[in-house]
Motif scaffolding. Structure first.
Motif, PDB file in Angstrom:
ATOM      1  N   ARG A 133      -7.601 -40.443  -1.470  1.00 58.95           N
ATOM      2  CA  ARG A 133      -7.166 -39.047  -1.607  1.00 58.95           C
ATOM      3  C   ARG A 133      -6.234 -38.940  -2.802  1.00 58.95           C
ATOM      4  O   ARG A 133      -5.240 -39.654  -2.892  1.00 58.95           O
ATOM      5  CB  ARG A 133      -6.467 -38.582  -0.341  1.00 58.95           C
ATOM      6  N   VAL A 134      -6.578 -38.037  -3.714  1.00 56.45           N
ATOM      7  CA  VAL A 134      -5.750 -37.760  -4.879  1.00 56.45           C
ATOM      8  C   VAL A 134      -5.494 -36.262  -4.890  1.00 56.45           C
ATOM      9  O   VAL A 134      -6.436 -35.470  -4.987  1.00 56.45           O
ATOM     10  CB  VAL A 134      -6.444 -38.195  -6.190  1.00 56.45           C
ATOM     11  N   ASN A 135      -4.215 -35.919  -4.760  1.00 57.21           N
ATOM     12  CA  ASN A 135      -3.812 -34.514  -4.623  1.00 57.21           C
ATOM     13  C   ASN A 135      -4.571 -33.884  -3.457  1.00 57.21           C
ATOM     14  O   ASN A 135      -4.445 -34.334  -2.341  1.00 57.21           O
ATOM     15  CB  ASN A 135      -4.006 -33.752  -5.928  1.00 57.21           C
ATOM     16  N   MET A 136      -5.386 -32.899  -3.709  1.00 53.00           N
ATOM     17  CA  MET A 136      -6.129 -32.240  -2.629  1.00 53.00           C
ATOM     18  C   MET A 136      -7.569 -32.721  -2.535  1.00 53.00           C
ATOM     19  O   MET A 136      -8.343 -32.218  -1.737  1.00 53.00           O
ATOM     20  CB  MET A 136      -6.128 -30.719  -2.846  1.00 53.00           C
ATOM     21  N   TRP A 137      -7.946 -33.679  -3.341  1.00 52.67           N
ATOM     22  CA  TRP A 137      -9.341 -34.099  -3.422  1.00 52.67           C
ATOM     23  C   TRP A 137      -9.566 -35.430  -2.718  1.00 52.67           C
ATOM     24  O   TRP A 137      -8.769 -36.350  -2.821  1.00 52.67           O
ATOM     25  CB  TRP A 137      -9.772 -34.221  -4.881  1.00 52.67           C
ATOM     26  N   ASN A 138     -10.688 -35.548  -2.036  1.00 49.51           N
ATOM     27  CA  ASN A 138     -11.109 -36.793  -1.398  1.00 49.51           C
ATOM     28  C   ASN A 138     -12.215 -37.432  -2.223  1.00 49.51           C
ATOM     29  O   ASN A 138     -13.169 -36.767  -2.615  1.00 49.51           O
ATOM     30  CB  ASN A 138     -11.634 -36.537   0.018  1.00 49.51           C
ATOM     31  N   TYR A 139     -12.072 -38.740  -2.455  1.00 46.31           N
ATOM     32  CA  TYR A 139     -13.066 -39.500  -3.206  1.00 46.31           C
ATOM     33  C   TYR A 139     -13.590 -40.635  -2.329  1.00 46.31           C
ATOM     34  O   TYR A 139     -12.879 -41.624  -2.119  1.00 46.31           O
ATOM     35  CB  TYR A 139     -12.456 -40.070  -4.487  1.00 46.31           C
ATOM     36  N   PRO A 140     -14.821 -40.519  -1.811  1.00 44.46           N
ATOM     37  CA  PRO A 140     -15.390 -41.620  -1.031  1.00 44.46           C
ATOM     38  C   PRO A 140     -15.608 -42.836  -1.941  1.00 44.46           C
ATOM     39  O   PRO A 140     -16.237 -42.724  -2.997  1.00 44.46           O
ATOM     40  CB  PRO A 140     -16.721 -41.073  -0.522  1.00 44.46           C
ATOM     41  N   GLN A 141     -15.063 -43.978  -1.545  1.00 40.05           N
ATOM     42  CA  GLN A 141     -15.107 -45.186  -2.360  1.00 40.05           C
ATOM     43  C   GLN A 141     -15.851 -46.301  -1.642  1.00 40.05           C
ATOM     44  O   GLN A 141     -15.961 -46.318  -0.414  1.00 40.05           O
ATOM     45  CB  GLN A 141     -13.680 -45.666  -2.654  1.00 40.05           C
ATOM     46  N   TRP A 142     -16.315 -47.266  -2.426  1.00 37.46           N
ATOM     47  CA  TRP A 142     -17.012 -48.453  -1.934  1.00 37.46           C
ATOM     48  C   TRP A 142     -16.475 -49.640  -2.707  1.00 37.46           C
ATOM     49  O   TRP A 142     -16.189 -49.533  -3.911  1.00 37.46           O
ATOM     50  CB  TRP A 142     -18.508 -48.303  -2.185  1.00 37.46           C
TER      51      TRP A 142
END
Length: 156
Positions: A84-93
């Motif tokens: 999570r960066v600021n208000m954004w979610n980034y699905p990671q692998w």
């Protein structure tokens, strides 16, 4: 891939994600990245190409379980989590290479989850069972949960 009992090397390479043609940077990553198990030498070589085509691949030489070393790779862990960066979610692998105690010996760089799972599907690692390495998929809610499960993954 050949039979490791005959001293053959097992090489695992990422596959191109389905859909459109890979970019030049992704094509370089696909061409230069691999896991190579050499039962005769007792080593597992992990090579990961950088996204920039002019940079050399980053390599890590590790030990296979057959060597009897406590720092031998016994598991390939394919970890999924959300950053999570600021208000954004980034699905990671991320691919983690673990020893018998679950400590991280080496790891790939974090990738977009969809791209990572497409390039390195879990079934790709089945041949490594022949040399004593299993593959597992783990899901975590976030990077902090991943760090609690595998503390050594935090700053590598």
């Amino acid at each position: 891939m050949t039979d490791p009992s005959a001293g053959g090397v097992i090489e695992i390479r990422p596959v191109a994600p389905p859909g459109r043609r890979p970019t030049r940077a992704l094509a370089t990553v696909l061409r230069k990245s691999f896991l190579r198990a050499d039962p005769h030498a007792g080593t597992l070589l992990m090579a990961e190409a950088q996204a920039l085509t002019w940079r050399p691949a980053r390599e890590r030489r590790l030990w296979l379980p057959g060597t009897g070393r406590p720092d031998a790779v016994t598991t390939v862990c394919l970890a999924r989590y959300t950053r999570r960066v600021n208000m954004w979610n980034y699905p990671q692998w991320q691919m983690l290479l673990l020893d018998g105690d679950g400590r991280v010996l080496a790891m790939s760089r974090a990738r977009d989850q969809r791209q990572g799972t497409a390039m390195w599907p879990a079934g790709l690692f089945t041949p490594l069972r022949q040399v004593g390495i299993s593959a597992t998929e783990e899901r975590f809610a976030n990077a902090a949960e991943l760090s609690r499960a595998h503390p050594d993954a935090q700053h590598r």
